[in-house]
Design a protein around this motif. Structure first.
Motif, PDB file in Angstrom:
ATOM      1  N   LYS A 113      71.066 -22.406  56.880  1.00 34.07           N
ATOM      2  CA  LYS A 113      71.316 -21.875  58.224  1.00 34.07           C
ATOM      3  C   LYS A 113      72.337 -22.728  58.962  1.00 34.07           C
ATOM      4  CE  LYS A 113      66.710 -19.893  59.081  1.00 34.07           C
ATOM      5  NZ  LYS A 113      65.495 -20.016  59.919  1.00 34.07           N
ATOM      6  N   SER A 134      73.509 -12.342  58.957  1.00 31.71           N
ATOM      7  CA  SER A 134      72.809 -11.082  59.177  1.00 31.71           C
ATOM      8  C   SER A 134      71.911 -10.760  57.989  1.00 31.71           C
ATOM      9  CB  SER A 134      73.812  -9.949  59.410  1.00 31.71           C
ATOM     10  OG  SER A 134      73.147  -8.713  59.609  1.00 31.71           O
ATOM     11  N   TYR A 137      68.831 -13.431  57.819  1.00 34.91           N
ATOM     12  CA  TYR A 137      67.742 -13.193  58.756  1.00 34.91           C
ATOM     13  C   TYR A 137      67.005 -11.886  58.461  1.00 34.91           C
ATOM     14  CZ  TYR A 137      68.666 -17.158  61.783  1.00 34.91           C
ATOM     15  OH  TYR A 137      68.788 -18.451  62.280  1.00 34.91           O
ATOM     16  N   CYS A 138      67.691 -10.937  57.844  1.00 34.51           N
ATOM     17  CA  CYS A 138      67.050  -9.683  57.461  1.00 34.51           C
ATOM     18  C   CYS A 138      66.059  -9.905  56.319  1.00 34.51           C
ATOM     19  CB  CYS A 138      68.115  -8.666  57.044  1.00 34.51           C
ATOM     20  SG  CYS A 138      67.450  -7.078  56.504  1.00 34.51           S
ATOM     21  N   GLY A 146      62.599 -15.427  59.661  1.00 30.81           N
ATOM     22  CA  GLY A 146      63.276 -14.140  59.535  1.00 30.81           C
ATOM     23  C   GLY A 146      63.142 -13.319  60.806  1.00 30.81           C
ATOM     24  N   SER A 147      64.152 -12.542  61.110  1.00 23.59           N
ATOM     25  CA  SER A 147      64.129 -11.775  62.358  1.00 23.59           C
ATOM     26  C   SER A 147      65.117 -10.619  62.268  1.00 23.59           C
ATOM     27  CB  SER A 147      64.490 -12.674  63.546  1.00 23.59           C
ATOM     28  OG  SER A 147      64.746 -11.913  64.706  1.00 23.59           O
ATOM     29  N   LYS A 150      67.560 -10.836  65.182  1.00 30.64           N
ATOM     30  CA  LYS A 150      68.693 -11.735  64.974  1.00 30.64           C
ATOM     31  C   LYS A 150      69.676 -11.127  63.986  1.00 30.64           C
ATOM     32  CE  LYS A 150      66.531 -16.179  66.062  1.00 30.64           C
ATOM     33  NZ  LYS A 150      66.157 -17.521  65.542  1.00 30.64           N
ATOM     34  N   SER A 151      69.139 -10.477  62.954  1.00 26.95           N
ATOM     35  CA  SER A 151      69.999  -9.844  61.965  1.00 26.95           C
ATOM     36  C   SER A 151      70.884  -8.786  62.620  1.00 26.95           C
ATOM     37  CB  SER A 151      69.136  -9.217  60.863  1.00 26.95           C
ATOM     38  OG  SER A 151      69.932  -8.616  59.877  1.00 26.95           O
TER      39      SER A 151
END
Length: 248
Positions: A113, A134, A137-138, A146-147, A150-151
């Motif tokens: 990251k 993208s 985070y996916c 993970g989010s 955010k993705s």
């Protein structure tokens, strides 16, 4: 996708005859021969960053990401504020992590990251790092950061920098969430915006793999072939035509 981004983002330009010959081999995907040539140049001048980058790229093509990381780290140590080098090192680390144990991969996550985010920060227009973030985070479970939010945020940044990449990123997220109708819409926008071979393949793949609509997938691939005249695509079209005939 990340591997494609990693290995198609080189801006190497060099007029040296030896380098040009090795580069020609690399572009022709003759990686063993290209590697031998670049190794000779590296032995003559171990400070040539262009040669070092190419050796890292060749290792990446061979999916030897541990070796790719070694070369990319040298680049980063020489130019720590280079967005491109931060992306390549972080990207190679991310691909290497996929082959490790879950425990080892988790131990690398913060560094992955960090380097990708640093690349995005150093260059506000750096498309590849945002694409990688993208996707990262996916795919990450929520428990380790993970989010989807955010993705989507990075995908939206891509829409402003490179609309076709933004639509591809959103399509990737749509597929991950199993919203295939939405994925079709995203990939259709990518085709309309960019029309690259990748965009057509992504669109066709959803029809073929998720909806089992082989005729629609074939129609899309034939449109792509009219535009791009790609040898591998021609073979894929023939294989799909055979599959349709067998199934009827």
């Amino acid at each position: 996708m990340l591997l494609t981004l990693l290995l198609l983002t080189s801006t190497i330009v060099c007029g040296q005859p030896a380098f040009a010959k090795a580069e020609q081999l690399y572009r022709a995907e003759q990686y063993d021969k290209a590697q031998a040539s670049f190794v000779k140049m590296y032995e003559q001048d171990s400070d040539d960053l262009k040669v070092i980058e190419r050796l890292g790229d060749i290792a990446g093509h061979k999916k030897d990401f541990a070796t790719a990381m070694i070369y990319y780290k040298i680049l980063l140590e020489n130019q720590p504020e280079d967005a491109h080098y931060n992306f390549k090192y972080g990207g190679a680390m991310g691909l290497y992590a996929k082959s490790c144990s879950k425990f080892q991969a988790l131990s690398m996550l913060d560094d992955i990251k960090m380097y990708l985010k640093r690349a995005a920060r150093l260059n506000p227009n750096h498309v590849e790092s945002r694409h990688a973030l993208s996707q990262l985070y996916c795919e990450l479970p929520g428990i380790v950061g993970g989010s989807i939010k955010k993705s989507r945020s990075y995908a939206n940044e891509l829409l402003k920098l490179s609309p076709v990449d933004g639509h591809l990123a959103h399509g990737f997220i749509d597929e991950y969430e199993e919203d295939y109708d939405k994925a079709l819409a995203s990939y259709n926008k990518a085709v309309e915006t960019g029309g690259s071979l990748v965009t057509y393949r992504k669109l066709a793949a959803v029809y073929q793999d998720k909806f089992k609509n082989y005729k629609k997938a074939l129609k899309i691939l034939k449109r792509a072939q009219q535009k791009h005249q790609d040898q591998q695509l021609a073979l894929d079209i023939a294989a799909l035509e055979t599959q349709i005939l067998i199934s009827e």
